[in-house]
Structures are given as C-alpha cells and as structure tokens.
Write an enzyme that holds these catalytic residues in place. Structure first.
Site, PDB file in Angstrom:
ATOM      1  CG  ASP A 131      26.977  37.574  37.880  1.00  0.00           C
ATOM      2  OD1 ASP A 131      27.439  37.644  36.723  1.00  0.00           O
ATOM      3  OD2 ASP A 131      27.203  38.420  38.775  1.00  0.00           O
TER       4      ASP A 131
ATOM      5  CG  ASN B  12      38.508  42.147  39.784  1.00  0.00           C
ATOM      6  OD1 ASN B  12      39.494  41.590  40.247  1.00  0.00           O
ATOM      7  ND2 ASN B  12      37.873  41.724  38.718  1.00  0.00           N
TER       8      ASN B  12
ATOM      9  CG  HIS C  57      42.525  42.763  37.879  1.00  0.00           C
ATOM     10  ND1 HIS C  57      41.275  42.511  37.373  1.00  0.00           N
ATOM     11  CD2 HIS C  57      42.782  44.070  37.662  1.00  0.00           C
ATOM     12  CE1 HIS C  57      40.798  43.638  36.845  1.00  0.00           C
ATOM     13  NE2 HIS C  57      41.687  44.596  37.017  1.00  0.00           N
TER      14      HIS C  57
ATOM     15  CG  ASP D  13      42.727  36.449  38.264  1.00  0.00           C
ATOM     16  OD1 ASP D  13      41.633  36.892  37.852  1.00  0.00           O
ATOM     17  OD2 ASP D  13      43.804  36.613  37.668  1.00  0.00           O
TER      18      ASP D  13
ATOM     19  CD  GLU E 156      31.317  39.475  37.099  1.00  0.00           C
ATOM     20  OE1 GLU E 156      32.153  39.415  36.174  1.00  0.00           O
ATOM     21  OE2 GLU E 156      30.640  40.500  37.316  1.00  0.00           O
TER      22      GLU E 156
END
Lengths: 119, 204, 311
Positions: free
Chosen positions: C186, C194, C199, C203, C229
């Site tokens: 993770d 974010n 975003h 990404d 994630e």
C-alpha cells in the site's frame, strides 16, 4: 433611394459600416443588432439591400437570410464575415447571396458590393 | 482597469474578427466545418483573472511570447480532456483510445493547433490596429493556468481573457485565449483602439 | 572565436535540413544534410521554388505558414503528426511500419536581412525513428488497455484476473508441494498526495510506482492492482522468508526512486507478507487476509516497513 438594413451584433461594426458607406450613394440606412430585431425591422421597412454579419450570438446572418427569403423578401443579401470557410461560402451561395465581404469592413468593399447590385 | 462601453465593443469586434480568422485556418487544417461563438472578452488584473479560474484543473496550454506593440505572453488554454478531443479530431480515429490523457502525437498536434490559432489571432489584432506584434516559437505544457500565471507574471499585469467555444462537426470544445501584458501596454492598447476605424487597406 | 565561423560552415554540419527561402519562395540556401538526403545538390536547388524542385509539392498549410512568417514575423511549427513531412524524401529500410517517406518535424522562422526584407528559414528534423517507436508503444499500450484482465491505468492485472489465477494456482501448488508468498503493498499517505496535488499527479504516482515494483519482480510473479493505491503480488516458489526478502527489496527500491515528479524518498510504501505452505494449507481468502493483517500492522507501526520482520 435604396433602403438598406445592416445587421450586426457589434455596435462598432455598424458604426464602421456607416463611416465607410459612400456618401454619394442614395440610400437610407437602418440597423438591427440580432436575428430577432432584423426580422422585425425587415418586416417594417422592406429593405432593398440587407448587409448581414455572419457570426452573431444565437442565430447567424445566414439564418436571418433564410428566414426572410422564406417569408418572401425580395431584398439583395450581402454577407460580412471574417470566417470565410468553404462551408460558410457554400451556405451563402446556396441562398443566393449577392456578395460575400471579408471583415473588417472598408469603403472599397462596400462600394464593390453596391456595384454588383446597381452597376 | 475599466473599459468604456465603446472600448469594450471595439475590442470585442477585433477579437471576433481575429478568432474567426483563426477558425477559418483551423477548418482548412482539420478539413472540417469549424464554427466559433462570438467571444466573451474581459480585461482584468492578474489576481482577479486568477480568481476566476478553477485552481486545480489540468489544462493543455500552448504558450508564446509577444514582443512589439504588445509585449507579454499569450496562452491558448483548453481543458485537459477537451484538448484530447481536439487532437483526436485532427489526428483521426486511428488514435482514439480509452485513456483520457493527451500523449505522444497529441502534444505535437496541440502545439501546432495552438500555434495556428495564436498566430492568426495575434497577426489580425496587429493588422487591425496597424502595428506589429512578433511571436516566439510555441511551447506546449500541461498544468493549471492559474499556477502558471502566478509563476510567470506580476500582480500588476493586466490580463485580457478571450473565451470562445469551437464547434467542430463532432463536438464542442471551449477554449480561452489569455494575453498577459503590463499595465502600461494595456493602456497603450486602449489608446490604439480608435485606429480600428481608420481606413484599413494596407498593412503597416 | 565565433566570428571565425561562417554561417555555411555551421549549417553544413548540423544534423538536420536547413533551407532558406525568399519572399517569393525561392531557395537561397540548401544545406549539406539536404543535399545528402534528397540527392539534390545545392547548386541545383538554388533559385528554384519547392514546387519547381518537387512538381507534386502542393501544400496550403505551408503557404499559410510562410505568409505568417514573412508578413507577421511569426514563427510556425508544422508537426509530424499533422503534416507527416514537408519535402518528400524516400527511406530505404521499409519495415513493417509501412513508412516509405522520411517523417519530418518542421519549423519555419523569420530571418530579417539588412535590406529590410525578410527570409524564411525552414528547419527539417528527421523524426522517422520516433514515429516508429511511438506507434509501437501506442499499439502495445492499446493491447494492454483492451485486455479485460488488466487495470486500464497501470496495465497490471486486476482483481478479476487475480481470482481466476489464484484458485487453480493453489490446487497446482498443493499437488507440487511448493510454497507461494503473498505481498499486500500500500502506498503511504496516498490520499494526501491526491488531495494536495490533484488526481492527475496521483495517477502519475500510481503508474511510476507500478513500474518500479514490476522491475523488482520476476517474470513468473503475478502483480495485481487490488484497489485504489493497494496492490497484491504473488511470488510462486517463495516461502514467508523469501516473500519478506522480496518485500524489503521493493521497499528499498521505492525509497531510492523518484516517483512521478517527486524526489526519491518522498513516496514510500508499507508491505504485509503471508505465505501458503503445504504443511499448513489455507484458502486464498485467508492468504490475502493474513497479508492484509500484516499490512495494517506495518501501517500502525509507522509505515515504510515490512511486516513480519524475519531475523
């Protein structure tokens, strides 16, 4: 004496038209600033010649001509546009526009358009 | 900086002609009928202009420097997603993908589209006002416009925002042309507006 | 020193085409690169228009660009994507990409000359190789995206594939009596990234994170985007110790890599490890559950670590 209607949403452009319109040409000039007001004014004064701006908010100059021709107007139509795309030219020619003038408006361009109408 | 109603109207007509010429050029390139709405214009201070923009929107921006009658910078701005549609409209269906970010070919295509629109607009403005404005080579970037304005400009600068929407046959693409100039030059631009009424026959 | 160099000396050595045109589109200069690539000597090109040199030359876009350069001093770009090329130059090594002409990126710049007139300098870059490479990438990317067993953003396997693969795999290893390590990975504080950078940046972090982890894994390992994630990796043939070793390798590599536009060490991850052993078999669900429990322990202990720790 010819009755002329000039349709353009821009006050600047209408002013430019009046400034460059040849003084010696016998005509009265009326103005409209939108599709709706053009249809209304044309109904009242029955113009001989209509100068139409192409790019206006909502409906364009070709739409104005289409409506007026549909309601039996016998006016000569002249289109003003900075947008001389083939698609626009085709639409104007299909409706029988007398002349298409590239913006900005100048005296020479107005005179050349009037010559086509009254040689 | 406030414009009188007449000044605003002249500027709007100049931009209308400029943007229409750009649309004509673009339609030749895209081989498609391109219409443009009558542009909305506003004349703002840099900080006001920034406030009017969404802070974290990802924009596709084509940027060129101006020198001459107007010194400063000009940005052509599309929303990230819209720019992809524009690029794909130009490049054809071969490039349509499910991914939603412009890449590879699109960057290049966007730079050229931007170069065409900006050159057509700026040269028309210069010609109508009988002056000269030179441009640098274009730069393409993806970032948020307010962030770039913050980094590249002074708060006293004046921003001329020209917003319009391109209607291509398949979709509508809203775009903004942003010109950032110093306040002195903004003043001299306003003083030159009456030149628009002088006989426009010859180039400077 | 620089005044000793002539314009021609320089231009004949640059690895790109340079042609200078007058306002009447006539060639006044044609550099050596162009001589070599086109086979047209400068003496023959000089004084001619491109149309005279290439009878098929008909290019509205070029004419418009030239007008802008000459009349408005505005430099113009003609990209390969939209124009493909300006001067037709055949290429020999026709591969399966099907290109027969050199692909060109063209820029045209105004060059003012003393008499007050203006010339146009056209520079031509050969980008054929880039085009071939890009189209190969695009094809590959498209294939990955279209594959319903993969995550469209990162291209790694999705959960659906994981279950399709895991259950038969467990049957296989219980017969073969080989172990299987499972890693739950993770990205630390991903939500903050974010929120703070948007975003789009998030990404980019995910994509580059996947790239680094993939680099640490073997061909036979299966790497899955588990959700958001969170990722899972299955390492056939590895027991718990092997899994923990691999996890530590991943953790250290992430710590020393620049992800997206962040400095190395700015992005970290936590990893929980479990394993399937034929002496103590469990279900696929339990395998994941144990790894997940260890992952939460790693998070609670302060992140950027692997649980369990094996000495």
């Amino acid at each position: 004496m010819k009755k002329i209607l000039v349709v353009d949403d821009s006050a600047t452009s209408r002013l430019l038209f009046r400034m460059h319109f040849p003084k010696e040409y016998p005509a009265t000039i009326e103005e409209a600033n939108s599709y709706d007001s053009a249809i209304a004014r044309a109904g009242e004064i029955r113009p001989d010649i209509i100068f139409l701006d192409y790019n206006m908010p909502g409906k364009n100059g070709i739409d104005v001509a289409r409506t007026l021709i549909g309601s039996g107007s016998s006016a000569k139509f002249i289109l003003f546009s900075a947008n001389l795309q083939q698609g626009v030219l085709d639409d104007a020619q299909a409706l029988g526009f007398t002349k298409i003038i590239e913006k900005p408006i100048t005296k020479e361009k107005i005179v050349s358009a009037l010559k086509v109408i009254t040689p | 900086m406030n414009l009188t109603e007449i000044q605003h109207d002249i500027l709007k007509e100049i931009m209308n002609i400029s943007v229409s010429k750009a649309a004509t050029q673009l339609s030749v390139l895209l081989n498609d009928k391109i219409q443009m709405e009558v542009p909305e214009i506003s004349f703002l201070t840099l900080s006001k202009a920034r406030e009017s923009m969404p802070e974290d929107e990802e924009n596709a921006i084509i940027y060129q420097e101006l020198t001459g009658m107007l010194s400063g910078r000009t940005y052509l701005v599309f929303q990230g997603k819209d720019s992809l549609f524009l690029a794909q409209a130009v490049l054809g269906d071969a490039f349509s993908r499910s991914n939603d970010k412009p890449q590879f070919y699109e960057h290049e295509a966007m730079m050229e589209i931007g170069n065409i629109v900006i050159s057509a607009c700026i040269s028309t403005i210069a010609n109508l006002l009988k002056d000269r404005i030179a441009l640098s080579t274009p730069v393409y970037m993806e970032d948020s416009l307010p962030r770039i304005l913050l980094a590249q400009s002074n708060d006293s600068d004046i921003v001329l925002l020209i917003r319009t929407t391109l209607h291509a046959s398949r979709r509508d693409i809203p775009g903004t042309l942003v010109m950032v100039i110093t306040s002195e030059l903004a003043g001299s631009l306003i003083n030159k507006l009456p030149r628009f009424f002088e006989l426009i026959e010859k180039r400077p | 020193m620089s005044e000793l160099l002539s314009f021609q000396q320089v231009c004949d050595r640059v690895p790109m085409g340079i042609v200078i045109l007058t306002g009447e589109y006539r060639v006044v200069y044609w550099n050596r690169w162009l001589e070599q690539k086109t086979g047209v000597p400068a003496a023959q090109a000089t004084g001619k228009t491109l149309k005279e040199l290439y009878p098929d030359f008909e290019n509205k876009r070029f004419v418009w660009a030239m007008e802008n350069v000459l009349n408005n001093h505005s430099p113009q770009v003609m990209s390969q994507s939209l124009n493909h090329f300006l001067i037709p130059i055949p290429i020999n090594n026709r591969g399966r990409h099907g290109l027969s002409l050199m692909q060109q990126h063209v820029q045209i710049a105004p060059v003012p000359v003393p008499q007050g007139s203006i010339l146009a300098m056209v520079s031509i870059q050969d980008v054929t190789e880039n085009v071939i490479r890009s189209s190969a990438y695009t094809e590959l990317a498209q294939k990955l995206m279209e594959d319903s067993s993969r995550d469209p953003l990162t291209g790694v396997y999705n959960r659906r594939f994981m279950w399709d693969w895991l259950l038969p795999q467990l049957k296989l290893i219980s017969r073969a009596k080989t172990p299987l390590a499972c890693l739950m990975i993770d990205i630390d504080h991903f939500k903050k990234i974010n929120d703070q950078f948007g975003h789009a940046v998030g990404d980019k972090v995910l994509v580059s994170f996947v790239g680094v982890v993939n680099y640490c894994l073997r061909e036979s390992d299966v790497f899955v985007r588990y959700g958001g994630e969170e990722f899972a990796a299955f390492l056939p043939g590895n027991d718990l110790k092997g899994g923990v070793n691999a996890a530590e390798r991943i953790l250290n590599t992430i710590n020393t890599s620049c992800l997206a536009s962040f400095d190395a060490g700015r992005i970290t991850c936590s990893i929980g490890v479990s394993s399937w052993d034929y002496n103590d078999p469990c279900t696929g669900e339990d395998l994941l559950k144990t790894a997940d429990k260890h992952l939460y322990k790693a998070k609670n202990n302060g992140r950027n670590q692997v649980v369990p720790v094996i000495v």
